[in-house]
Design an enzyme around this catalytic site. Structure first.
Site, PDB file in Angstrom:
ATOM      1  N   ASN A  23     -18.788  -1.023  -5.638  1.00  0.00           N
ATOM      2  CA  ASN A  23     -19.090  -1.438  -7.020  1.00  0.00           C
ATOM      3  C   ASN A  23     -19.014  -2.944  -7.179  1.00  0.00           C
ATOM      4  O   ASN A  23     -18.292  -3.622  -6.438  1.00  0.00           O
ATOM      5  CB  ASN A  23     -18.027  -0.896  -8.002  1.00  0.00           C
ATOM      6  CG  ASN A  23     -18.133   0.593  -8.214  1.00  0.00           C
ATOM      7  OD1 ASN A  23     -19.140   1.215  -7.891  1.00  0.00           O
ATOM      8  ND2 ASN A  23     -17.078   1.173  -8.764  1.00  0.00           N
ATOM      9  N   ASN A  55     -12.944  -1.326  -1.411  1.00  0.00           N
ATOM     10  CA  ASN A  55     -11.596  -1.915  -1.362  1.00  0.00           C
ATOM     11  C   ASN A  55     -10.827  -1.407  -0.135  1.00  0.00           C
ATOM     12  O   ASN A  55     -10.156  -2.176   0.551  1.00  0.00           O
ATOM     13  CB  ASN A  55     -10.796  -1.552  -2.613  1.00  0.00           C
ATOM     14  CG  ASN A  55     -11.267  -2.276  -3.856  1.00  0.00           C
ATOM     15  OD1 ASN A  55     -12.090  -3.186  -3.771  1.00  0.00           O
ATOM     16  ND2 ASN A  55     -10.747  -1.874  -5.005  1.00  0.00           N
ATOM     17  N   THR A 231       2.273   8.400  -3.213  1.00  0.00           N
ATOM     18  CA  THR A 231       2.726   7.024  -3.396  1.00  0.00           C
ATOM     19  C   THR A 231       3.408   6.906  -4.755  1.00  0.00           C
ATOM     20  O   THR A 231       2.896   7.391  -5.765  1.00  0.00           O
ATOM     21  CB  THR A 231       1.574   6.012  -3.259  1.00  0.00           C
ATOM     22  OG1 THR A 231       0.639   6.213  -4.317  1.00  0.00           O
ATOM     23  CG2 THR A 231       0.872   6.146  -1.922  1.00  0.00           C
ATOM     24  N   ARG A 235       8.983   2.782  -5.844  1.00  0.00           N
ATOM     25  CA  ARG A 235       9.935   3.670  -5.179  1.00  0.00           C
ATOM     26  C   ARG A 235       9.542   4.003  -3.740  1.00  0.00           C
ATOM     27  O   ARG A 235      10.317   4.591  -3.000  1.00  0.00           O
ATOM     28  CB  ARG A 235      10.102   4.964  -5.992  1.00  0.00           C
ATOM     29  CG  ARG A 235      10.763   4.702  -7.349  1.00  0.00           C
ATOM     30  CD  ARG A 235      11.106   5.993  -8.063  1.00  0.00           C
ATOM     31  NE  ARG A 235       9.921   6.590  -8.673  1.00  0.00           N
ATOM     32  CZ  ARG A 235       9.949   7.684  -9.447  1.00  0.00           C
ATOM     33  NH1 ARG A 235      11.106   8.294  -9.686  1.00  0.00           N
ATOM     34  NH2 ARG A 235       8.840   8.162  -9.980  1.00  0.00           N
ATOM     35  N   ALA A 260      -5.114  -2.047  -6.884  1.00  0.00           N
ATOM     36  CA  ALA A 260      -5.438  -1.984  -5.448  1.00  0.00           C
ATOM     37  C   ALA A 260      -4.229  -1.842  -4.528  1.00  0.00           C
ATOM     38  O   ALA A 260      -4.391  -1.870  -3.304  1.00  0.00           O
ATOM     39  CB  ALA A 260      -6.296  -3.170  -4.998  1.00  0.00           C
ATOM     40  N   ALA A 261      -3.032  -1.638  -5.092  1.00  0.00           N
ATOM     41  CA  ALA A 261      -1.873  -1.375  -4.209  1.00  0.00           C
ATOM     42  C   ALA A 261      -2.138  -0.107  -3.395  1.00  0.00           C
ATOM     43  O   ALA A 261      -1.885  -0.065  -2.185  1.00  0.00           O
ATOM     44  CB  ALA A 261      -0.593  -1.225  -5.025  1.00  0.00           C
ATOM     45  N   GLY A 262      -2.680   0.911  -4.069  1.00  0.00           N
ATOM     46  CA  GLY A 262      -2.981   2.169  -3.377  1.00  0.00           C
ATOM     47  C   GLY A 262      -4.077   1.992  -2.328  1.00  0.00           C
ATOM     48  O   GLY A 262      -4.054   2.654  -1.290  1.00  0.00           O
ATOM     49  N   ASP A 263      -5.026   1.101  -2.580  1.00  0.00           N
ATOM     50  CA  ASP A 263      -6.097   0.851  -1.600  1.00  0.00           C
ATOM     51  C   ASP A 263      -5.535   0.108  -0.387  1.00  0.00           C
ATOM     52  O   ASP A 263      -5.889   0.411   0.755  1.00  0.00           O
ATOM     53  CB  ASP A 263      -7.230   0.037  -2.241  1.00  0.00           C
ATOM     54  CG  ASP A 263      -7.927   0.817  -3.350  1.00  0.00           C
ATOM     55  OD1 ASP A 263      -7.936   2.057  -3.296  1.00  0.00           O
ATOM     56  OD2 ASP A 263      -8.450   0.175  -4.290  1.00  0.00           O
ATOM     57  N   ALA A 293       0.232  -6.251  -1.969  1.00  0.00           N
ATOM     58  CA  ALA A 293      -0.904  -6.225  -2.903  1.00  0.00           C
ATOM     59  C   ALA A 293      -0.405  -6.254  -4.346  1.00  0.00           C
ATOM     60  O   ALA A 293      -1.004  -6.904  -5.207  1.00  0.00           O
ATOM     61  CB  ALA A 293      -1.768  -4.994  -2.650  1.00  0.00           C
TER      62      ALA A 293
HETATM   63  P1  ADP Z   1      -1.823   3.253  -6.784  1.00  0.00           P
HETATM   64  O1  ADP Z   1      -2.252   1.814  -6.784  1.00  0.00           O
HETATM   65  O2  ADP Z   1      -2.830   4.161  -6.149  1.00  0.00           O
HETATM   66  O3  ADP Z   1      -1.332   3.756  -8.110  1.00  0.00           O
HETATM   67  P2  ADP Z   1       0.947   2.897  -5.961  1.00  0.00           P
HETATM   68  O4  ADP Z   1       1.135   2.028  -7.163  1.00  0.00           O
HETATM   69  O5  ADP Z   1       1.826   4.106  -5.832  1.00  0.00           O
HETATM   70  O6  ADP Z   1      -0.572   3.344  -5.764  1.00  0.00           O
HETATM   71  O7  ADP Z   1       1.205   1.939  -4.691  1.00  0.00           O
HETATM   72  C1  ADP Z   1       0.949   2.318  -3.356  1.00  0.00           C
HETATM   73  C2  ADP Z   1       2.116   1.903  -2.484  1.00  0.00           C
HETATM   74  O8  ADP Z   1       2.292   0.477  -2.566  1.00  0.00           O
HETATM   75  C3  ADP Z   1       3.456   2.504  -2.896  1.00  0.00           C
HETATM   76  O9  ADP Z   1       3.677   3.757  -2.245  1.00  0.00           O
HETATM   77  C4  ADP Z   1       4.440   1.436  -2.413  1.00  0.00           C
HETATM   78  O10 ADP Z   1       4.707   1.581  -1.040  1.00  0.00           O
HETATM   79  C5  ADP Z   1       3.667   0.130  -2.591  1.00  0.00           C
HETATM   80  N1  ADP Z   1       3.980  -0.481  -3.924  1.00  0.00           N
HETATM   81  C6  ADP Z   1       3.224  -0.423  -5.045  1.00  0.00           C
HETATM   82  N2  ADP Z   1       3.824  -1.079  -6.079  1.00  0.00           N
HETATM   83  C7  ADP Z   1       4.988  -1.583  -5.586  1.00  0.00           C
HETATM   84  C8  ADP Z   1       6.064  -2.356  -6.140  1.00  0.00           C
HETATM   85  N3  ADP Z   1       6.064  -2.735  -7.415  1.00  0.00           N
HETATM   86  N4  ADP Z   1       7.103  -2.660  -5.327  1.00  0.00           N
HETATM   87  C9  ADP Z   1       7.128  -2.277  -4.035  1.00  0.00           C
HETATM   88  N5  ADP Z   1       6.144  -1.554  -3.452  1.00  0.00           N
HETATM   89  C10 ADP Z   1       5.086  -1.190  -4.200  1.00  0.00           C
END
Ligand code: ADP
Length: 314
Positions: A23, A55, A231, A235, A260-263, A293
């Site tokens: 996208n 991503n 995820t 935590r 994009a943390a999940g990506d 991320a």
């Molecule tokens: P999504 O972006 O799909 O909602 P998450 O937010 O669960 O996914 O993030 C994916 C992974 O990134 C988590 O399992 C964790 O390992 C890491 N992560 C995300 N946010 C944080 C944070 N605030 N502190 C530490 N690790 C994080």
């Protein structure tokens, strides 16, 4: 600077295929979001490449994977820009189709000063990628170690990808995002990696405590995937492989923007799993990628490189 952590069985360039969305995000900044019927002036507009598939492809490439993208862009002005963006990340785009007389996938992202946003997604060419296209591109899966899929392309297309990968003996990771009801066959994967809301969208219930996460991971596992990694943002990740259930913690970071943390997590799992054969080790490393991320602004700009993840592990 610390030296990178390496593993005896690690291979240099794991081969990762990504079947998913590509996208262009049109990010519009305004003082206040318009109400229905209202017109407001924007302060700025920027074009930012996105889409969960793209991503995750970029995430895997920065983690050291040799990545092949399988997807579809439109024949509008955005299509070539989106391809160039992937090519700049050394991603093989030979299996990216261009749909004729069709717009590329777009997301119109309006953000107001308070940080509140409103998003309209236009699937465009992503919706044109068919199961038949995937069957025709079967050779694109054959030489890969891992296939990554998400749910921003039609479910029959995703299923065709999963089946092609299975026939080729390729491991499959399904990130069931955005949250949706899934057809039963889609669970026939090696790993499913939902976040909290995606996990509860599939099996119902509430996910608040770590105990809830363990319970939901078991319910998800009963649907068919060989392993489940939920995820849990700061935590960490709840991993269940049918035998052992374990919370694998993340590191502490100042979260700036969790987009994009999940990506980042999914791309890192794919590369590290292919490289080491250890899912647990892959998830430990991917937690660091997700945390990095989350500590940076933006989607693709926030995706970390392998050396940065290795440095965060020490
Ligand atoms: P999504 O972006 O799909 O909602 P998450 O937010 O669960 O996914 O993030 C994916 C992974 O990134 C988590 O399992 C964790 O390992 C890491 N992560 C995300 N946010 C944080 C944070 N605030 N502190 C530490 N690790 C994080």
């Amino acid at each position: 600077m610390s030296s990178p952590v390496t593993t005896t069985h690690e291979r240099s360039k794991p081969k990762i295929a990504v079947l998913g969305s590509i996208n262009m995000d049109l990010v519009i900044r305004c003082d206040q979001l318009p109400r229905p019927g209202e017109t407001v002036s924007a302060r700025s507009m920027s074009e930012v490449p996105g889409g969960k598939g793209a991503n995750q492809a970029v995430a895997a490439a920065r983690c050291g994977g040799a990545v092949r993208m399988i997807g579809c862009v439109g024949d509008d002005g955005f299509g070539q820009k989106l391809l160039n963006n992937l090519l700049n990340e050394s991603i093989d785009c030979s299996a990216v189709l261009t749909a004729q007389a069709c717009e590329s996938g777009l997301a119109i992202v309006s953000v107001e000063n308070s940080g509140e946003n409103a998003i309209i997604v236009i699937p465009g060419a992503n919706a044109r990628l068919s199961a038949e296209d995937i069957q025709r591109a079967e050779s694109a899966f054959a030489d890969c170690d891992v296939l990554m899929v998400q749910l921003e392309t039609p479910q029959p297309t995703v299923l065709a990808g999963i089946q092609a990968a299975k026939r080729a003996g390729v491991k499959v990771i399904l990130d069931p995002a955005p949250a949706a009801t899934l057809s039963d066959e889609l669970f026939d994967v090696d790993l499913i990696c939902p976040n909290e809301s995606e996990a509860t969208a599939i099996v119902g219930g509430r996910l608040e405590s770590i105990e809830d996460a363990a319970e939901i991971a078991k319910r998800l596992h009963a649907k068919g995937p060989a392993a489940v990694a939920i995820t849990l943002a700061a935590r960490g990740t709840m991993l269940y492989d049918g035998a052992t259930i374990e919370l694998i913690p993340s590191i502490k970071v100042d979260a700036v923007d969790t987009t994009a943390a999940g990506d980042a997590f999914a791309g890192a799992v794919a590369v590290r799993w292919a490289a080491t054969g250890s899912l647990r080790q892959a998830i430990q490393w991917a937690n660091l990628a997700g945390a990095l991320a989350a500590s940076r602004a933006g989607a693709q700009p926030s995706l970390p490189a392998r050396q940065q993840i290795d440095s965060a592990s020490s």
